[in-house]
Motif scaffolding. Structure first.
Motif, short mmCIF file in Angstrom:
data_model
loop_
_atom_site.label_atom_id
_atom_site.label_comp_id
_atom_site.label_asym_id
_atom_site.label_seq_id
_atom_site.Cartn_x
_atom_site.Cartn_y
_atom_site.Cartn_z
N THR A 52 0.78 -1.15 0.01
CA THR A 52 0.13 0.21 0.03
C THR A 52 0.85 1.38 -0.12
OG1 THR A 52 -0.22 0.07 2.35
CG2 THR A 52 -1.81 -1.18 1.32
N VAL A 53 0.28 2.37 -0.29
CA VAL A 53 1.10 3.66 -0.29
C VAL A 53 1.50 3.83 1.28
CG1 VAL A 53 0.65 6.26 -0.33
CG2 VAL A 53 -0.45 4.48 -2.14
N GLU A 54 0.71 3.56 2.27
CA GLU A 54 1.01 3.87 3.76
C GLU A 54 2.30 2.69 3.88
OE1 GLU A 54 -0.92 2.70 8.15
OE2 GLU A 54 -2.14 2.50 6.35
N ASP A 55 2.59 1.76 3.33
CA ASP A 55 3.73 0.85 3.47
C ASP A 55 5.02 1.52 3.00
OD1 ASP A 55 1.96 -1.14 4.73
OD2 ASP A 55 1.81 -2.24 2.94
N ARG A 56 4.70 2.06 1.77
CA ARG A 56 5.84 2.79 1.18
C ARG A 56 6.08 4.03 1.91
NH1 ARG A 56 3.05 0.25 -3.07
NH2 ARG A 56 1.79 1.87 -3.46
N ARG A 57 5.41 4.79 2.22
CA ARG A 57 5.68 6.02 3.14
C ARG A 57 6.47 5.55 4.38
NH1 ARG A 57 -0.06 8.22 2.02
NH2 ARG A 57 0.35 9.47 0.39
N ARG A 58 5.99 4.58 5.01
CA ARG A 58 6.60 4.05 6.07
C ARG A 58 8.00 3.50 5.88
NH1 ARG A 58 3.00 -0.08 7.42
NH2 ARG A 58 1.81 1.57 8.65
N LEU A 59 8.35 3.07 4.92
CA LEU A 59 9.54 2.48 4.48
C LEU A 59 10.61 3.61 4.11
CD1 LEU A 59 8.92 -0.78 2.64
CD2 LEU A 59 9.90 -0.57 4.81
N VAL A 60 9.99 4.47 3.58
CA VAL A 60 10.68 5.95 3.15
C VAL A 60 10.86 6.56 4.43
CG1 VAL A 60 10.43 8.19 2.28
CG2 VAL A 60 9.52 6.08 0.68
N ASP A 61 10.44 6.64 5.39
CA ASP A 61 10.47 7.42 6.75
C ASP A 61 11.63 6.45 7.25
OD1 ASP A 61 9.94 9.19 8.99
OD2 ASP A 61 9.37 7.16 9.92
N VAL A 62 11.76 5.08 7.34
CA VAL A 62 12.63 4.42 7.90
C VAL A 62 13.95 4.57 7.37
CG1 VAL A 62 13.37 1.75 8.37
CG2 VAL A 62 11.04 2.52 8.98
N ALA A 63 13.96 4.75 5.81
CA ALA A 63 15.27 4.93 5.21
C ALA A 63 15.46 6.35 5.66
CB ALA A 63 14.79 5.11 3.85
N HIS A 64 14.84 7.33 5.89
CA HIS A 64 15.41 8.67 6.40
C HIS A 64 16.05 8.70 7.82
CE1 HIS A 64 13.67 11.59 3.30
NE2 HIS A 64 12.70 10.66 3.15
N ARG A 65 15.05 7.79 8.59
CA ARG A 65 15.86 7.52 10.13
C ARG A 65 17.02 6.89 9.84
NH1 ARG A 65 11.59 4.78 13.31
NH2 ARG A 65 13.32 4.90 14.84
N LEU A 66 17.42 5.96 9.19
CA LEU A 66 18.57 5.06 8.92
C LEU A 66 19.55 6.05 8.38
CD1 LEU A 66 17.44 1.75 7.59
CD2 LEU A 66 18.43 2.28 9.84
N SER A 67 19.42 6.94 7.49
CA SER A 67 20.30 7.80 6.92
C SER A 67 20.86 8.86 8.14
CB SER A 67 19.66 8.73 5.76
OG SER A 67 19.48 7.87 4.84
N ALA A 68 19.67 9.29 8.91
CA ALA A 68 20.12 10.26 9.86
C ALA A 68 21.11 9.51 10.93
CB ALA A 68 18.97 10.79 10.64
N HIS A 69 20.73 8.31 11.12
CA HIS A 69 21.42 7.46 12.25
C HIS A 69 22.92 7.26 11.94
CE1 HIS A 69 21.68 4.76 15.69
NE2 HIS A 69 22.15 3.99 14.95
N TRP A 70 23.00 6.93 10.60
CA TRP A 70 24.31 6.23 9.93
C TRP A 70 25.29 7.50 9.47
CZ3 TRP A 70 22.02 1.79 7.29
CH2 TRP A 70 21.95 0.66 8.15
N GLY A 71 24.70 8.47 9.19
CA GLY A 71 25.32 9.59 8.47
C GLY A 71 25.56 9.30 7.00
N LEU A 72 24.91 8.17 6.53
CA LEU A 72 25.19 7.84 5.17
C LEU A 72 23.62 7.78 4.53
CD1 LEU A 72 26.99 4.61 5.50
CD2 LEU A 72 27.95 6.57 4.71
N ARG A 73 23.50 8.24 3.34
CA ARG A 73 22.16 8.27 2.46
C ARG A 73 21.81 6.90 2.20
NH1 ARG A 73 20.23 11.30 -2.78
NH2 ARG A 73 17.90 11.09 -2.50
N VAL A 74 20.68 6.41 2.80
CA VAL A 74 19.88 5.05 2.51
C VAL A 74 18.93 5.51 1.47
CG1 VAL A 74 18.34 3.21 3.45
CG2 VAL A 74 20.10 4.30 4.83
N ARG A 75 18.94 4.89 0.26
CA ARG A 75 18.07 5.13 -0.85
C ARG A 75 17.01 4.08 -0.92
NH1 ARG A 75 20.57 8.29 -5.44
NH2 ARG A 75 18.27 7.53 -6.28
#
Length: 105
Positions: A52-75
């Protein structure tokens, strides 16, 4: 066709009602952060279903959080209509690469 979903934004009028409570949503995102983060750390990428769109938004948010946590861009890329791949460019093995055997027979 592969699409980069990193800059997904909620459009006005696209409000969706989550089937999860706020606490359940928070715990699910924390679980995804931990599990997908560990898989990305091990292999350089992780695949996860997004029906669902909700699932995709959730995964994009997780990628943003991982990017901020690691200092590396998660695509984030959509592999097909139901599956998304999160990855760190240049890290780990490509999921489409064939394994190479360096041993001689």
């Amino acid at each position: 066709m592969v699409r980069d979903l990193y800059n997904v934004r909620l459009l006005p009028g696209e409000e969706t009602v989550s089937s999860l409570t706020d606490d359940e949503e928070r715990r699910y995102r924390a679980l995804l952060f931990r599990e997908l983060g560990n898989e990305i750390a091990d292999k350089g990428y992780a695949r996860y279903p997004a029906y669902t769109v909700e699932d995709r938004r959730r995964l994009v948010d997780v990628a943003h959080r991982l990017s901020a946590h690691w200092g590396l861009r998660v695509r984030v890329e959509a592999e097909d209509l139901t599956r998304v791949r999160l990855f760190v460019p240049g890290h780990g093995t490509s999921p489409t690469a064939l394994p190479t055997d360096v041993s001689s027979p």
